[in-house]
Scaffold this motif. Structure first.
Motif, PDB file in Angstrom:
ATOM      1  N   SER A  62       4.027   2.827  -7.144  1.00  0.00           N
ATOM      2  CA  SER A  62       3.098   3.255  -5.999  1.00  0.00           C
ATOM      3  C   SER A  62       3.057   4.365  -5.652  1.00  0.00           C
ATOM      4  CB  SER A  62       4.018   2.451  -4.965  1.00  0.00           C
ATOM      5  OG  SER A  62       3.726   3.104  -3.894  1.00  0.00           O
ATOM      6  N   LEU A  77      -4.267  -2.306  -7.424  1.00  0.00           N
ATOM      7  CA  LEU A  77      -3.994  -2.299  -5.923  1.00  0.00           C
ATOM      8  C   LEU A  77      -5.502  -1.705  -5.903  1.00  0.00           C
ATOM      9  CD1 LEU A  77      -1.554  -1.734  -3.723  1.00  0.00           C
ATOM     10  CD2 LEU A  77      -3.122  -3.825  -4.570  1.00  0.00           C
ATOM     11  N   ARG A  90       0.466  -1.177   0.456  1.00  0.00           N
ATOM     12  CA  ARG A  90       0.263  -0.293   0.063  1.00  0.00           C
ATOM     13  C   ARG A  90       0.780   1.804  -0.383  1.00  0.00           C
ATOM     14  NH1 ARG A  90      -1.135   1.866   6.208  1.00  0.00           N
ATOM     15  NH2 ARG A  90       0.293   0.849   6.598  1.00  0.00           N
ATOM     16  N   TYR A  91       0.245   2.291  -0.428  1.00  0.00           N
ATOM     17  CA  TYR A  91       0.973   3.699  -0.171  1.00  0.00           C
ATOM     18  C   TYR A  91       1.332   4.204   1.408  1.00  0.00           C
ATOM     19  CZ  TYR A  91       2.483   8.189  -2.094  1.00  0.00           C
ATOM     20  OH  TYR A  91       4.109   9.653  -2.301  1.00  0.00           O
ATOM     21  N   SER A 115       4.208  -0.845   3.397  1.00  0.00           N
ATOM     22  CA  SER A 115       3.669   0.206   2.345  1.00  0.00           C
ATOM     23  C   SER A 115       4.609   0.498   1.872  1.00  0.00           C
ATOM     24  CB  SER A 115       2.978   1.465   3.378  1.00  0.00           C
ATOM     25  OG  SER A 115       3.672   2.352   4.247  1.00  0.00           O
ATOM     26  N   ALA A 153      -5.302   3.735  -2.517  1.00  0.00           N
ATOM     27  CA  ALA A 153      -3.519   3.617  -2.153  1.00  0.00           C
ATOM     28  C   ALA A 153      -2.936   2.487  -2.907  1.00  0.00           C
ATOM     29  CB  ALA A 153      -3.002   3.775  -1.296  1.00  0.00           C
ATOM     30  N   GLY A 154      -2.152   2.250  -3.647  1.00  0.00           N
ATOM     31  CA  GLY A 154      -1.041   1.325  -3.848  1.00  0.00           C
ATOM     32  C   GLY A 154      -0.683   1.699  -5.348  1.00  0.00           C
TER      33      GLY A 154
END
Length: 213
Positions: A174, A188, A62-63, A112, A192-193
């Motif tokens: 990302s 994703l 994830r971010y 992340s 986020a992602g």
């Protein structure tokens, strides 16, 4: 409120990259997973294997979380904007770099990475390319930020996946979702992602007219 539609422009680095000759030679003949296989170890639904020490080194990324978390400080009632997450945040383990600097992860950043953290995760931690602790650190390792890696102001960085069926370059990166942002082939969840981007052609670019971007 009307949302503004945003076009993302993706550019390839100007000029050839000559920083990884020794590393590339060491990879020739290797039976380890190649880069294109490794990049997809962090998309939604990817397996989550662990090392002998129990470190989960793969699986959906994830971010960087948007909250202040452990590193943020309140400023006039607002959270301090936090910097992006590097590969050691994703892994959840401390990491000592060649210049003897040790970086420690923050718990709420687990799993992340920001755009350069993702590149460092794939090329550095997984594929053995040397890593610098920060931009400008001694050594020939991969720098920390997108601008330093690309040697120019670009904001975000990604990995080239090759051409699609229309002969257009594709990238994976990302990044946080932006309202109205155009990201083709989200890999994703939308908040986020990692995202797959198709390069956008801009024939009227003032700095380089007529060339694809």
């Amino acid at each position: 409120m009307r949302r503004r539609r945003v076009r993302r422009r993706v550019r390839r680095r100007a000029g050839a990259w000559h920083g990884g000759t020794t590393w590339l030679r060491s990879r020739l003949g290797s039976r380890d997973p190649d880069i294109l296989a490794t990049v997809f170890d962090y998309v939604a639904g990817a397996p989550v294997p662990t090392t002998a020490a129990g470190v989960r080194y793969s699986g959906a990324a994830r971010y960087t979380p948007s909250t202040a978390g452990e590193s943020g400080r309140a400023v006039q009632g607002k959270s301090k904007p936090r910097t992006g997450s590097d590969f050691y945040h994703y892994l959840g383990i401390p990491w000592t770099f060649p210049d003897a600097v040790t970086r420690r992860p923050e718990k709420d950043r687990a799993r992340s990475v920001d755009s350069s953290g993702y590149v460092r995760l794939v090329y550095g931690f997984r594929s053995g390319f040397p890593l610098n602790s920060r931009d400008g650190a001694a050594g020939n390792g991969l720098q920390r930020t997108p601008d330093a890696i690309a040697r120019g102001r670009i904001g975000r960085i990604g990995i080239h996946l090759g051409l699609d069926t229309a002969d257009q370059p594709r990238f994976i990166s990302s990044q946080a979702r932006q309202a109205g942002a155009r990201a083709l082939g989200a890999l994703l969840p939308e908040d986020a992602g990692l995202r797959e981007l198709r390069r956008h052609r801009s024939p009227h670019s003032p700095d380089d007219p007529g060339r694809p971007r």
